[in-house]
Design a protein around this motif. Structure first.
Motif, PDB file in Angstrom:
ATOM      1  N   GLU A  67      -6.326  12.845  11.985  1.00 62.01           N
ATOM      2  CA  GLU A  67      -5.047  12.470  11.378  1.00 62.01           C
ATOM      3  C   GLU A  67      -5.049  12.730   9.876  1.00 62.01           C
ATOM      4  O   GLU A  67      -4.105  13.268   9.320  1.00 62.01           O
ATOM      5  N   TYR A  68      -6.126  12.321   9.214  1.00 61.28           N
ATOM      6  CA  TYR A  68      -6.123  12.373   7.750  1.00 61.28           C
ATOM      7  C   TYR A  68      -6.834  13.593   7.182  1.00 61.28           C
ATOM      8  O   TYR A  68      -6.665  13.929   6.014  1.00 61.28           O
ATOM      9  N   CYS A 106       0.578   3.993  -2.907  1.00 61.53           N
ATOM     10  CA  CYS A 106       0.092   5.367  -2.686  1.00 61.53           C
ATOM     11  C   CYS A 106       1.108   6.399  -3.147  1.00 61.53           C
ATOM     12  O   CYS A 106       0.750   7.436  -3.699  1.00 61.53           O
ATOM     13  N   TRP A 107       2.354   6.104  -2.912  1.00 57.17           N
ATOM     14  CA  TRP A 107       3.405   7.059  -3.281  1.00 57.17           C
ATOM     15  C   TRP A 107       3.470   7.219  -4.799  1.00 57.17           C
ATOM     16  O   TRP A 107       3.606   8.319  -5.328  1.00 57.17           O
ATOM     17  N   ARG A 150       4.086   7.019   8.184  1.00 56.54           N
ATOM     18  CA  ARG A 150       2.775   6.580   8.685  1.00 56.54           C
ATOM     19  C   ARG A 150       2.179   5.550   7.723  1.00 56.54           C
ATOM     20  O   ARG A 150       1.664   4.513   8.130  1.00 56.54           O
ATOM     21  N   LEU A 151       2.284   5.850   6.439  1.00 60.24           N
ATOM     22  CA  LEU A 151       1.758   4.967   5.401  1.00 60.24           C
ATOM     23  C   LEU A 151       2.411   3.583   5.474  1.00 60.24           C
ATOM     24  O   LEU A 151       1.745   2.555   5.314  1.00 60.24           O
ATOM     25  N   ALA A 152       3.704   3.548   5.716  1.00 59.98           N
ATOM     26  CA  ALA A 152       4.400   2.252   5.819  1.00 59.98           C
ATOM     27  C   ALA A 152       3.855   1.445   6.999  1.00 59.98           C
ATOM     28  O   ALA A 152       3.692   0.230   6.920  1.00 59.98           O
ATOM     29  N   ARG A 212       8.931   7.340  12.182  1.00 60.08           N
ATOM     30  CA  ARG A 212       7.937   8.364  12.498  1.00 60.08           C
ATOM     31  C   ARG A 212       7.822   8.632  14.002  1.00 60.08           C
ATOM     32  O   ARG A 212       7.824   9.781  14.440  1.00 60.08           O
ATOM     33  N   LYS A 266       4.534  11.494   6.821  1.00 59.89           N
ATOM     34  CA  LYS A 266       3.301  10.874   6.322  1.00 59.89           C
ATOM     35  C   LYS A 266       3.602   9.595   5.554  1.00 59.89           C
ATOM     36  O   LYS A 266       2.832   8.645   5.583  1.00 59.89           O
ATOM     37  N   ARG A 267       4.736   9.553   4.886  1.00 64.03           N
ATOM     38  CA  ARG A 267       5.112   8.316   4.197  1.00 64.03           C
ATOM     39  C   ARG A 267       5.468   7.233   5.218  1.00 64.03           C
ATOM     40  O   ARG A 267       5.236   6.048   4.984  1.00 64.03           O
ATOM     41  N   TYR A 295      -6.122  10.570   1.335  1.00 65.72           N
ATOM     42  CA  TYR A 295      -5.074  11.574   1.498  1.00 65.72           C
ATOM     43  C   TYR A 295      -4.156  11.619   0.272  1.00 65.72           C
ATOM     44  O   TYR A 295      -3.866  12.688  -0.259  1.00 65.72           O
ATOM     45  N   TRP A 296      -3.700  10.456  -0.180  1.00 61.90           N
ATOM     46  CA  TRP A 296      -2.690  10.426  -1.243  1.00 61.90           C
ATOM     47  C   TRP A 296      -3.300  10.494  -2.635  1.00 61.90           C
ATOM     48  O   TRP A 296      -2.716  11.081  -3.544  1.00 61.90           O
ATOM     49  N   VAL A 334       6.064  15.524   4.857  1.00 58.37           N
ATOM     50  CA  VAL A 334       5.649  14.491   3.907  1.00 58.37           C
ATOM     51  C   VAL A 334       6.385  13.178   4.184  1.00 58.37           C
ATOM     52  O   VAL A 334       5.822  12.084   4.035  1.00 58.37           O
ATOM     53  N   LEU A 385       0.825  -1.199   0.000  1.00 59.32           N
ATOM     54  CA  LEU A 385       0.000   0.000   0.000  1.00 59.32           C
ATOM     55  C   LEU A 385       0.868   1.262   0.000  1.00 59.32           C
ATOM     56  O   LEU A 385       0.534   2.258  -0.640  1.00 59.32           O
ATOM     57  N   ASP A 386       1.970   1.195   0.718  1.00 56.80           N
ATOM     58  CA  ASP A 386       2.834   2.379   0.826  1.00 56.80           C
ATOM     59  C   ASP A 386       3.456   2.742  -0.520  1.00 56.80           C
ATOM     60  O   ASP A 386       3.392   3.890  -0.956  1.00 56.80           O
ATOM     61  N   GLU A 430      -5.608   6.835   4.225  1.00 53.32           N
ATOM     62  CA  GLU A 430      -4.400   6.962   3.399  1.00 53.32           C
ATOM     63  C   GLU A 430      -4.760   7.188   1.931  1.00 53.32           C
ATOM     64  O   GLU A 430      -4.193   8.052   1.265  1.00 53.32           O
TER      65      GLU A 430
END
Lengths: 353, 302
Positions: free
Chosen positions: A296-297, A223-224, B245-247, B156, B242-243, A259-260, B239, A219-220, A256
């Motif tokens: 948070e989001y 999204c990036w 957090r995403l991980a 983070r 936030k990345r 957001y992304w 940012v 997912l990370d 997430e």
């Protein structure tokens, strides 16, 4: 149509299958393991009273599928995503041809995607042309982790794949659905890798890349990449089923994604028959973020957002005119069969007052 | 003594066998031996989730026969990556053999599409490449990729601890490894003469991961990095956070998938049907799914 707080939500289930995993169709132990794994996903994320027995799960047939999708009007349309698995299943697991059986019976209700595998070379290109000609497919579903002979998968950013993407662009097959998530026979190759989407998406800006299962468990990375490539979309199959017993995780993942990617690039899918929209839609529509997640989001799962996620975003990709569909569905075959007229303001519904 | 088998997470109930009571010096006996083995296995992580295989309830049984130990384990699906399965199996073998009374540890991966190959290969001390000659690449690069995810996801909380303590973003991104020292419950951050004290835990967790991943080894290495491994421009810190957090969300999301599959495959009672599982530590599962899932998936973000 699904109704929420007096609002009508047109639901397009972006990810459905009509598969055949009966014993007589299985020609490799992988076929049985694959189905068993699917069944674990099914029972793992399905409320107990909605769970199927394994025999039904192997082969439910077109009739049952029609009723599950549309019988209680939670879904209005559905998009077929074929999964061939020819090495495991004699007649294939869930091919375009198998899906077409139902899609052609109710063409107004289904979108039928095709598929390609760049390892098929010239023959594969001809097959893609054939699918376009025969079924006018608006998209393809791709399984990059599929094994074939000595090959343990392929990448979307390879020269061979680019040749097929080029062909898609030429033929007007715009929607490239890539399965990135739970995989078939992964060896040490990282079959979940989503990085090949990056190059493919920037090289083919005229195509849309819908990453199924939002890349979980990547997912990370997904999204990036999606944050930088405007033609990359996230399909919610698997993630949406987390609403059954992991609502908090679902909230985080939605947070997430919104957001992304934003609310215009996330698409609902049940993954039927992994899960059934006749209860899943309701569950997803009722999902809420926690206060903490909202802070948070900075996003909300409000009606406007959910309208897009549940149908409008898919309609945009597949050129579906929702208002025209609503009119058409007042008296189409499905509406007649399940007596759904009132859902679309048909004869019995909003006729006079 | 002959081999005995029991759920590795049992033993807290005070029903340790009687014969052990009179023989406190032989660690290979029953509960004590299994407890020692279990502690070793607790250090083995599911690389995808960065959580212990004991905590995740993958371990079915520990058999002890003198100086020989056999560990059987099952993963959430028969389709779990063979490379990950291989890493867990070899790590388990090496951890158990790290006990000085253990001469040989035998590992059996149950109910997996490559269970036989992995079991045979790991016990024969073959390499992954020897076991899967047609595999491309090795386990080392998979380990490196996983270690990198763990680095990003733990950064983070470490940075947040510093920001909360008043360290400003410019100072945060300028820190070198040598500027931070962990002592007991505290981490000391040297800001050029001025020292800031924060809770040690998030900082120590991060240091552990970033050293394992090989990104920060020397005193003058920049402490905090982008996911790509570069230093962070101060205006990009938000940012990068936030990345990170995403991980973490990704790992937690995948953890939820693995947990559900594990449960679907084996039922809430765990692989051996004993009813004793990770939950035994926080109370028995009473059939309430919400309670079950909230304890089962306990992680840093929950």
């Amino acid at each position: 149509m699904y109704e929420m707080d007096g609002e009508e939500i047109f639901v397009i289930d972006g990810h459905v299958h009509l598969w055949d995993a009966r014993q007589e169709n299985i020609i490799h132990e992988g076929g049985e393991q694959f189905l068993q794994c699917f069944y674990d996903y099914h029972t793992g994320f399905t409320p107990e009273e909605e769970q199927w027995d394994i025999d039904t799960y192997r082969h439910y047939g077109a009739d049952r599928m029609t009723e599950d999708l549309f019988g209680n009007a939670t879904a209005d349309m559905a998009i077929f995503q074929p999964t061939y698995l020819d090495d495991f299943y004699d007649e294939g697991f869930n091919t375009t041809e198998q899906n077409a059986e139902l899609a052609e019976e109710y063409p107004e209700r289904f979108v039928l995607n095709g598929s390609f595998d760049p390892r098929d070379g010239e023959e594969g290109l001809r097959y893609l042309e054939h699918l376009k000609e025969e079924y006018d497919i608006p998209g393809v579903k791709l399984y990059t982790a599929e094994w074939r002979d000595d090959s343990k998968g392929w990448r979307l950013d390879s020269d061979d794949a680019f040749e097929f993407l080029e062909k898609c662009a030429d033929l007007g097959i715009e929607n490239i659905n890539a399965h990135k998530g739970p995989t078939i026979r992964p060896l040490n190759r990282d079959a979940f890798d989503v990085k090949d989407i990056d190059d493919a998406a920037s090289s083919f800006p005229e195509l849309n890349f819908i990453v199924n299962h939002v890349g979980l468990p990547r997912l990370d990375d997904f999204c990036w990449i999606a944050a930088q490539e405007p033609n990359v979309y996230g399909g919610l199959a698997v993630a949406s089923a987390m609403t059954t017993n992991r609502p908090r995780k679902f909230g985080e993942i939605m947070g997430e994604l919104l957001y992304w990617l934003g609310e215009d690039r996330v698409l609902f899918g049940s993954d039927y028959a992994l899960w059934n929209p006749d209860w899943l839609v309701d569950q997803v529509m009722n999902a809420e973020l926690t206060d903490e997640q909202r802070d948070e989001y900075g996003v909300e799962l409000d009606v406007e957002t959910m309208k897009k996620v549940m149908g409008e975003n898919a309609a945009e990709l597949y050129d579906i005119d929702i208002e025209a569909k609503k009119r058409q569905f007042r008296d189409d075959d499905i509406t007649e069969r399940f007596d759904l007229g009132t859902h679309y303001g048909g004869d019995a519904g909003a006729a006079a007052d | 003594m002959s081999g005995s088998s029991a759920d590795p997470t049992s033993g807290r109930g005070g029903d340790a066998s009687d014969d052990l009571a009179g023989d406190p010096v032989d660690p290979a006996d029953d509960e004590r031996g299994r407890s020692a083995v279990r502690d070793r296995l607790d250090r083995v992580e599911d690389p995808e989730l960065a959580r212990s295989i004991v905590e995740l309830d993958y371990v079915d049984a520990i058999d002890i026969d003198g100086d020989r130990v056999e560990v059987r384990f099952t993963l959430p699906t028969a389709w779990c990556s063979p490379a990950f399965a291989w890493m867990m199996a070899t790590d388990a073998r090496d951890e158990v053999e790290g006990l000085d009374w253990v001469d040989e540890a035998r590992i059996e991966l149950c109910d997996h599409m490559h269970g036989e190959e992995i079991t045979t290969g790991v016990n024969a001390r073959d390499t992954f490449g020897e076991t899967f000659p047609d595999a491309d690449g090795g386990v080392a690069e998979v380990r490196a990729a996983i270690a990198d995810k763990a680095r990003v996801s733990t950064q983070r909380d470490a940075i947040r601890a510093l920001l909360d303590a008043g360290v400003d973003p410019q100072q945060v991104v300028s820190l070198d490894r040598a500027d931070v020292a962990v002592a007991g419950d505290e981490a000391h951050v040297d800001l050029g003469g001025l020292s800031v004290v924060v809770d040690a835990e998030p900082v120590a967790d991060y240091l552990d991961r970033v050293e394992t991943s090989g990104h920060v080894t020397a005193g003058d290495d920049t402490l905090f990095l982008t996911p790509e491994g570069d230093s962070i421009p101060a205006e990009r810190l938000d940012v990068v956070q936030k990345r990170s957090r995403l991980a973490s969300v990704n790992m937690g999301g995948q953890g939820a998938v693995c947990d559900a599959l594990h449960r679907a495959r084996h039922g809430p009672d765990g692989p051996d049907g004993s009813g004793v599982s990770y939950l035994g530590e926080s109370g028995e599962y009473d059939g309430d799914v919400d309670e079950f899932t909230s304890t089962w998936t306990l992680d840093a973000d929950d």
